[in-house]
Enzyme design. Structure first.
Site, mmCIF file in Angstrom:
data_model
loop_
_atom_site.group_PDB
_atom_site.id
_atom_site.type_symbol
_atom_site.label_atom_id
_atom_site.label_comp_id
_atom_site.label_asym_id
_atom_site.label_seq_id
_atom_site.Cartn_x
_atom_site.Cartn_y
_atom_site.Cartn_z
ATOM 1 N N CYS A 93 0.679 -1.416 -0.228
ATOM 2 C CA CYS A 93 -0.290 0.073 -0.182
ATOM 3 C C CYS A 93 0.929 1.539 -0.243
ATOM 4 C CB CYS A 93 -0.884 -0.210 1.462
ATOM 5 S SG CYS A 93 -1.706 1.213 1.346
ATOM 6 N N TYR A 224 -5.570 6.619 -8.349
ATOM 7 C CA TYR A 224 -7.170 6.196 -8.075
ATOM 8 C C TYR A 224 -8.469 6.783 -8.674
ATOM 9 C CZ TYR A 224 -4.684 3.181 -4.925
ATOM 10 O OH TYR A 224 -3.419 2.580 -4.169
#
Length: 385
Positions: A93, A224
Site C-alpha cells: 500500500c 485511483y
C-alpha cells in the site's frame, strides 16, 4: 536477477476470493467518479497529552498539518511511549509504505515495532498471512479487522493501513495516515536516531503544504480516481488532471533536486510511493497510460535518485505491490492474473541528479542497514546478488 513472482510454487499464491462471499467485487468501482473516504480515526499519539488536550479544537485535514497543537472534534490523545505501539503497514500500500519509510529515516525502528500484513486481502480486511501461523506475533491477531473491532465493535468503515495499534489492549489507536507521519517527526523527536533528517523544515512548511495538497489530490489519489472511474467522462477527467499534475512536477524538478529544494522533505516521500508503483501498476492496471514514468526524464531521474537513497528503495517489495493491485481489485482485473513485468534493473541506473547539487539528508545522515527481520523478501534489485 530477482525471482519472478509467477515462478513461485502454487502454495505461495495468495488466496483469491473471487466468487466467494468475501469477494471484493463492487467494493472499488461503484459508478461515476471515485471518491475516497477520508474519515479516519483521528486520535493522536503525542509527547504532551495535557497540552494537546487543552489546546483549541483543530479542523480535520486530508493532508495533515505538522503545526497543529490540538485535536479534532471527538479525537483522543495518547502518550508517546517507546514499545507501546505497533505500526501495521502493508508494503503493498502506498499510504502505508510512506509510514515505513519515515519510521526508518527517523530511526524509530526500536521504538515503534512494525507489522506487515500480506499483499492481498478480501472485503473484510488485511491479514497477517506472511507469518507461519497466520497471526501477528505481537498482536496475536489474524486480521487487522480484529484490532479495529477491539476498539470499535461496530466500526463501519474500511479497515485501512497504516494503522497504529496499542499493544497492551490490542486496539487500534489511529489510521489517520496523513497526520500520523507528521507526528512521527514532531511528537516522537525525543526518540529519533542521531543524524535523523529534518523532514519538515520549519521555514518551508508554508510552501510545502500546498505542494503536498496538490500531490495528494491530483497524483496520490489521482491514479485511483482514474483506475476506479465508473464511467468514461469520470475517467477522462481523472486522466487529464493526473497528467497535468505530472507535467507540473516534471517542470518543477528540472532545476531542483528535490521538491522543496536541496534536501528531502516529507513531500518527496509522499510522491515517491506513487512514482514507485506507476509503471508496474498504474500505467496499465489503472489506465494511466499517456506515458510511462521512464518517459518523463526529470521525474524518472528523481524517482531513481530516491530509490537509491537509503530508506527508500530498500523498503520496496515489487512482488507485493503487483500482487495487491492485480489480485485484490476484481472490479478492474477479474482474471486476477498478475503481469510478469516490468524489468526492475533500470531502477539502479545512473540518474545524474547530483549535478543539481543538494544533499538528501541535509545536515543529517543516512539510516543504517535495514534490520534483518525487516528486509524485503520479494522482488527488489537492491537485494539481488
Amino acid at each position: 536477477m530477482a525471482e519472478n513472482q509467477n515462478d513461485r510454487s502454487e502454495s505461495d499464491t495468495p488466496q483469491k476470493t473471487a466468487g466467494t462471499e468475501y469477494s471484493t467485487k463492487g467494493a472499488y468501482v461503484t459508478g461515476g467518479e471515485f471518491t475516497r473516504d477520508t474519515n479516519y480515526i483521528e486520535d493522536r499519539v503525542v509527547a504532551d497529552v495535557a497540552a494537546v488536550e487543552s489546546a483549541p479544537t483543530e479542523p480535520s485535514s486530508k493532508i495533515g498539518d505538522p503545526r497543529i497543537a490540538g485535536l479534532t472534534e471527538g479525537a483522543e490523545a495518547w502518550p508517546v511511549e517507546p514499545g507501546r505501539y505497533r505500526l501495521v503497514a502493508a508494503r503493498a500500500c502506498p499510504w502505508a509504505h510512506r509510514s515505513i519509510i519515515i519510521r526508518r529515516l527517523l530511526g524509530l525502528e526500536n521504538v515503534i515495532s512494525l507489522a506487515t500484513p500480506g499483499p492481498t486481502h478480501d472485503v473484510r480486511s488485511w491479514t497477517f498471512d506472511l507469518n507461519d501461523d497466520g497471526r501477528d506475533p505481537v498482536l496475536g491477531t489474524e486480521r487487522l479487522q480484529e484490532n479495529y473491532f477491539k476498539r470499535f465493535p461496530d466500526y463501519p468503515r474500511g479497515i485501512t493501513v497504516p494503522a497504529l495499534v496499542d499493544i497492551p489492549s490490542g486496539a487500534v489507536v489511529t489510521n489517520n495516515y496523513p497526520q500520523l507521519t507528521f507526528d512521527f517527526s514532531t511528537q516522537w523527536s525525543e526518540y529519533h536516531r542521531e543524524g535523523a533528517p529534518d523532514l519538515i523544515p520549519q521555514d518551508q512548511v508554508e510552501d510545502m503544504l500546498p505542494v503536498i495538497k496538490r500531490i495528494f489530490t491530483e497524483v496520490n489519489n489521482g491514479v485511483y480516481r482514474a483506475g476506479f472511474a465508473g464511467g468514461q467522462d469520470a475517467y477522462n477527467d481523472a486522466y487529464r488532471r493526473l497528467f497535468e499534475a505530472l507535467d507540473w512536477l516534471e517542470e518543477r524538478l528540472a532545476d531542483r533536486r528535490y521538491l522543496m529544494g536541496d534536501t528531502i522533505t516529507e513531500a518527496d516521500i509522499r510522491l515517491f510511493t506513487t512514482l514507485l508503483r506507476f509503471d508496474p501498476v498504474y500505467h496499465g492496471h489503472f489506465k494511466c497510460n499517456r506515458n510511462k514514468l521512464t518517459e518523463m526524464p526529470n521525474l524518472w531521474g528523481y524517482a531513481r535518485d530516491l530509490f537509491q537513497t537509503p530508506g527508500f528503495g530498500d523498503t520496496a517489495d515489487f512482488d507485493q505491490i503487483k500482487r495487491h493491485y492485480y489480485v485484490v481489485h476484481e472490479d478492474i482485473n477479474p482474471t486476477q492474473v498478475v503481469p510478469q513485468g516490468p524489468d526492475l534493473w533500470n531502477w539502479l541506473s545512473e540518474h545524474g541528479r547530483e549535478s543539481l547539487g543538494g544533499s538528501p539528508f541535509g545536515e543529517g545522515t543516512a539510516p543504517g542497514p535495514v534490520p534483518d527481520d525487516e528486509r524485503v523478501t520479494g522482488a527488489n534489485p537492491l537485494y539481488d546478488d
